[in-house]
Write an enzyme that holds these catalytic residues in place. Structure first.
Site, short mmCIF file in Angstrom:
data_model
loop_
_atom_site.label_atom_id
_atom_site.label_comp_id
_atom_site.label_asym_id
_atom_site.label_seq_id
_atom_site.Cartn_x
_atom_site.Cartn_y
_atom_site.Cartn_z
N ARG A 60 0.82 -1.21 0.00
CA ARG A 60 0.00 0.00 0.00
C ARG A 60 0.86 1.27 0.00
O ARG A 60 0.50 2.29 -0.59
CB ARG A 60 -0.94 -0.02 1.21
CG ARG A 60 -1.96 1.10 1.17
CD ARG A 60 -3.00 0.97 2.28
NE ARG A 60 -4.02 2.01 2.18
CZ ARG A 60 -4.44 2.73 3.23
NH1 ARG A 60 -3.95 2.52 4.44
NH2 ARG A 60 -5.34 3.66 3.05
N HIS B 36 0.41 4.48 -2.48
CA HIS B 36 0.24 5.87 -2.04
C HIS B 36 1.36 6.76 -2.57
O HIS B 36 1.14 7.91 -2.94
CB HIS B 36 0.19 5.95 -0.51
CG HIS B 36 -1.16 5.65 0.06
ND1 HIS B 36 -1.66 6.25 1.19
CD2 HIS B 36 -2.13 4.80 -0.35
CE1 HIS B 36 -2.88 5.79 1.45
NE2 HIS B 36 -3.18 4.90 0.54
N ASN C 289 -8.57 6.25 6.72
CA ASN C 289 -8.54 5.85 5.32
C ASN C 289 -7.19 6.16 4.68
O ASN C 289 -6.88 5.71 3.61
CB ASN C 289 -9.71 6.47 4.53
CG ASN C 289 -9.72 7.99 4.63
OD1 ASN C 289 -8.75 8.61 5.02
ND2 ASN C 289 -10.84 8.58 4.26
N HIS D 146 -6.09 -5.65 -2.81
CA HIS D 146 -6.88 -5.89 -1.60
C HIS D 146 -7.07 -7.39 -1.32
O HIS D 146 -7.91 -7.75 -0.50
CB HIS D 146 -8.23 -5.17 -1.70
CG HIS D 146 -8.10 -3.68 -1.63
ND1 HIS D 146 -9.13 -2.81 -1.89
CD2 HIS D 146 -7.03 -2.89 -1.34
CE1 HIS D 146 -8.71 -1.56 -1.75
NE2 HIS D 146 -7.44 -1.58 -1.43
C1 HEM Z 1 -8.61 1.75 -6.38
C2 HEM Z 1 -8.72 2.54 -5.36
C3 HEM Z 1 -8.33 2.15 -3.97
C4 HEM Z 1 -9.04 2.48 -2.86
C5 HEM Z 1 -10.33 3.28 -2.80
C6 HEM Z 1 -8.35 1.93 -1.74
C7 HEM Z 1 -8.73 2.08 -0.42
C8 HEM Z 1 -8.14 1.45 0.65
C9 HEM Z 1 -8.56 1.62 2.00
C10 HEM Z 1 -9.65 2.54 2.49
C11 HEM Z 1 -7.80 0.79 2.76
C12 HEM Z 1 -7.90 0.55 4.26
C13 HEM Z 1 -7.38 1.70 5.07
C14 HEM Z 1 -7.80 1.47 6.49
O1 HEM Z 1 -9.02 1.53 6.75
O2 HEM Z 1 -6.93 1.21 7.33
C15 HEM Z 1 -6.89 0.09 1.87
C16 HEM Z 1 -5.98 -0.84 2.27
C17 HEM Z 1 -5.10 -1.44 1.43
N1 HEM Z 1 -4.91 -1.16 0.10
FE1 HEM Z 1 -6.11 -0.01 -1.06
N2 HEM Z 1 -7.24 1.25 -2.18
C18 HEM Z 1 -7.19 1.37 -3.53
C19 HEM Z 1 -6.20 0.87 -4.35
C20 HEM Z 1 -5.16 0.09 -3.92
C21 HEM Z 1 -4.05 -0.32 -4.75
C22 HEM Z 1 -3.84 0.11 -6.19
C23 HEM Z 1 -3.26 -1.11 -3.98
C24 HEM Z 1 -1.99 -1.81 -4.37
C25 HEM Z 1 -1.80 -2.36 -5.54
C26 HEM Z 1 -3.87 -1.20 -2.68
C27 HEM Z 1 -3.39 -1.96 -1.64
C28 HEM Z 1 -3.92 -1.96 -0.37
C29 HEM Z 1 -3.45 -2.84 0.68
C30 HEM Z 1 -2.39 -3.91 0.55
C31 HEM Z 1 -4.18 -2.50 1.83
C32 HEM Z 1 -4.02 -3.08 3.22
C33 HEM Z 1 -3.00 -2.28 4.00
C34 HEM Z 1 -2.65 -2.84 5.36
O3 HEM Z 1 -3.07 -3.94 5.72
O4 HEM Z 1 -1.90 -2.15 6.07
N3 HEM Z 1 -5.01 -0.45 -2.67
N4 HEM Z 1 -7.11 0.54 0.60
C1 LIG Z 2 -10.80 10.22 4.25
O1 LIG Z 2 -11.59 10.71 5.28
C2 LIG Z 2 -11.67 12.11 5.34
C3 LIG Z 2 -12.46 12.52 6.57
O2 LIG Z 2 -12.41 11.53 7.52
C4 LIG Z 2 -12.36 12.62 4.08
O3 LIG Z 2 -12.39 14.02 4.09
C5 LIG Z 2 -11.56 12.13 2.88
O4 LIG Z 2 -12.22 12.47 1.68
C6 LIG Z 2 -11.35 10.65 2.90
N1 LIG Z 2 -10.41 10.32 1.86
C7 LIG Z 2 -10.29 9.12 1.36
C8 LIG Z 2 -9.20 8.96 0.37
O5 LIG Z 2 -11.02 8.19 1.68
#
Ligand code: HEM
Ligand SMILES: *[C@@H]1O[C@H](CO)[C@@H](O)[C@H](O)[C@H]1NC(C)=O
Ligand SMILES: *[C@@H]1O[C@H](CO)[C@@H](O)[C@H](O)[C@H]1NC(C)=O
Ligand SMILES: *[C@@H]1O[C@H](CO)[C@@H](O)[C@H](O)[C@H]1NC(C)=O
Ligand SMILES: *[C@@H]1O[C@H](CO)[C@@H](O)[C@H](O)[C@H]1NC(C)=O
Ligand SMILES: *[C@@H]1O[C@H](CO)[C@@H](O)[C@H](O)[C@H]1NC(C)=O
Length: 358
Positions: free
Chosen positions: A79, A83, A111, A212
């Site tokens: 992740r 980012h 997030n 994911h």
């Molecule tokens: C397409 C749009 C994407 C969205 C909206 C998104 C959103 C998120 C969110 C909200 C989380 C959890 C954060 C939390 O609540 O702690 C997450 C976790 C994660 N994302 Fe995404 N993500 C996206 C794309 C990606 C991409 C492109 C990758 C890598 C190729 C990725 C890899 C991961 C991984 C591995 C986790 C788990 C992290 C952990 O366990 O520490 N995500 N993502």
């Molecule tokens: C994350 O959460 C904040 C407020 O909690 C919101 O303003 C923002 O749009 C959110 N961004 C993503 C990437 O989810």
């Protein structure tokens, strides 16, 4: 055209190609064993071949040890690279103290929150690499290699990463960070629009979301699908289990992103989506939307296809707005630009590295 190694026959093929590339003294392996998007000018497959030949061994051997203790760190590192690349390009800027989801950011919304340990792992890898080779390898390249190794060591495809990224001098604003990272509440239209600005198409969106298949999410990233009313596209039993983990919309708890095989990099994430067990709206809507549903299904029934497309899309993502050549710098400390470090300590770092290399 061979594909990423997923079975014994293809890994035999990879070693054959490896041997022939060594014999011929060329790097045919890359073009023959992996389908790749065009390389950005300044990146190359052999960038550190003479300046730091052991680079990839140092990182892989170290991460094997790290993941043996806690495989969850693989998700954190994957992740981190995402980012980094999505905000201001893959320039290591996410690693800087002060960046919106960076190491010192205590009140980033959940997030955005990246694992604190991921930053420590990158800094530790940098120290090991610079000790061996001197200050020649960028933090951005170390992050890209660490993401690849996280995928591979969790059971996913192995692939080569083009190198030569340089580190940025400053981090992105909080606004730019929020604007470039899609929210988990996004529907497919929003995702497609957002990723199209980075030249990523529908297949890239579905393939990259497959990240994911490992890792965890906080309640606040998905409880809008549970409260006040339940998202009708979510499996009812799955929803009732999530409510136990997150009794309120703001409970501080986490759950696995892939309920089937939470720590294995495989195609089960897409099987989850077909069973309405995707955690975020951004995940589940990929199966609801007619444009992306066939892609989800094709990955759910064919892991080899998913691995191929994932590698391709990761290579695209990994080249977003990179700095190369004389742009940026090679940071002596991944958490701070060199201008913030004293002249003497960065010279000392380099001398230590140089002497260790001989
Ligand atoms: C397409 C749009 C994407 C969205 C909206 C998104 C959103 C998120 C969110 C909200 C989380 C959890 C954060 C939390 O609540 O702690 C997450 C976790 C994660 N994302 Fe995404 N993500 C996206 C794309 C990606 C991409 C492109 C990758 C890598 C190729 C990725 C890899 C991961 C991984 C591995 C986790 C788990 C992290 C952990 O366990 O520490 N995500 N993502
Ligand atoms: C994350 O959460 C904040 C407020 O909690 C919101 O303003 C923002 O749009 C959110 N961004 C993503 C990437 O989810
Ligand atoms: C997707 O989300 C956008 C922005 O939130 C909204 O305007 C649009 O109506 C949604 N589209 C669908 C098909 O739900
Ligand atoms: C966190 O989730 C676990 C597992 O679902 C659950 O047993 C626990 O009660 C939850 N913690 C809180 C504070 O709700
Ligand atoms: C799965 O995808 C691979 C890679 O594109 C392809 O070669 C193979 O024929 C597919 N397998 C099936 C059963 O469709
Ligand atoms: C790296 O930079 C950070 C941020 O300035 C600082 O807190 C840390 O002590 C530095 N690490 C080393 C080893 O100098």
């Amino acid at each position: 055209m061979a594909r990423a190694s997923t079975g014994s026959s293809s890994s035999a093929l990879v070693s054959k190609l490896l041997i022939s590339s060594l014999l011929l003294g060329c790097y045919c392996l890359v073009s023959e064993a992996q389908t790749t998007p065009p390389l950005v000018k300044g990146l190359s497959w052999t960038f550190y071949k003479t300046s730091c030949p052991k680079l990839e061994n140092i990182i892989r051997n170290r991460l094997k040890k790290v993941f043996k203790k806690d495989i969850g760190q693989a998700a954190g590192l994957l992740r981190l690279h995402f980012h980094d690349c999505f905000v201001q390009g893959c320039d290591g800027s996410v690693l800087l103290d002060g960046s919106a989801s960076g190491p010192s950011e205590k009140d980033a919304p959940p997030n955005l929150s990246l694992r604190a340990e991921a930053f420590r792992i990158i800094n530790d890898l940098r120290a090991r690499v610079h000790k061996e080779c001197g200050r020649v390898v960028s933090c951005a390249d170390i992050t890209a290699i660490a993401a690849r190794d996280s995928v591979f060591l969790s059971g996913g495809p192995n692939y080569r990463v083009p190198l030569g990224r340089r580190d940025g001098l400053s981090f992105a604003t909080r606004e730019a960070t929020l604007a470039n990272l899609p929210a988990p509440s996004s529907n497919t239209s929003a995702l497609l629009t957002s990723l199209a600005t980075k030249n990523l198409d529908a297949t890239d969106v579905v393939a990259l979301s497959g990240g994911h298949t490992i890792g965890i999410g906080h309640c606040t990233s998905f409880t809008s699908r549970l409260y006040p009313s339940q998202d009708s596209t979510m499996n009812k039993y799955f929803a009732s289990q999530l409510k136990l983990t997150c009794p309120t919309a703001t409970t501080d708890n986490t759950t696995n992103l892939d309920i089937r095989t939470p720590n294995v990099f495989d195609n089960k994430y897409y099987v989850d989506l077909m069973n309405r067990q995707g955690l975020f709206t951004s995940d589940q809507d990929l199966y609801t939307d007619k444009r992306t549903r066939p892609i989800v299904t094709s990955f759910a029934v064919n892991q080899t296809l998913f691995f191929e497309k994932f590698v391709y899309s990761m290579l695209k993502m990994g080249q977003l707005s990179v700095l190369t050549g004389t742009q940026g710098e090679i940071r002596a400390n991944c958490s701070a630009p060199n201008s913030a470090t004293t002249y003497l300590s960065s010279i000392a770092d380099e001398e230590e590295g140089t002497s260790a290399a001989f």
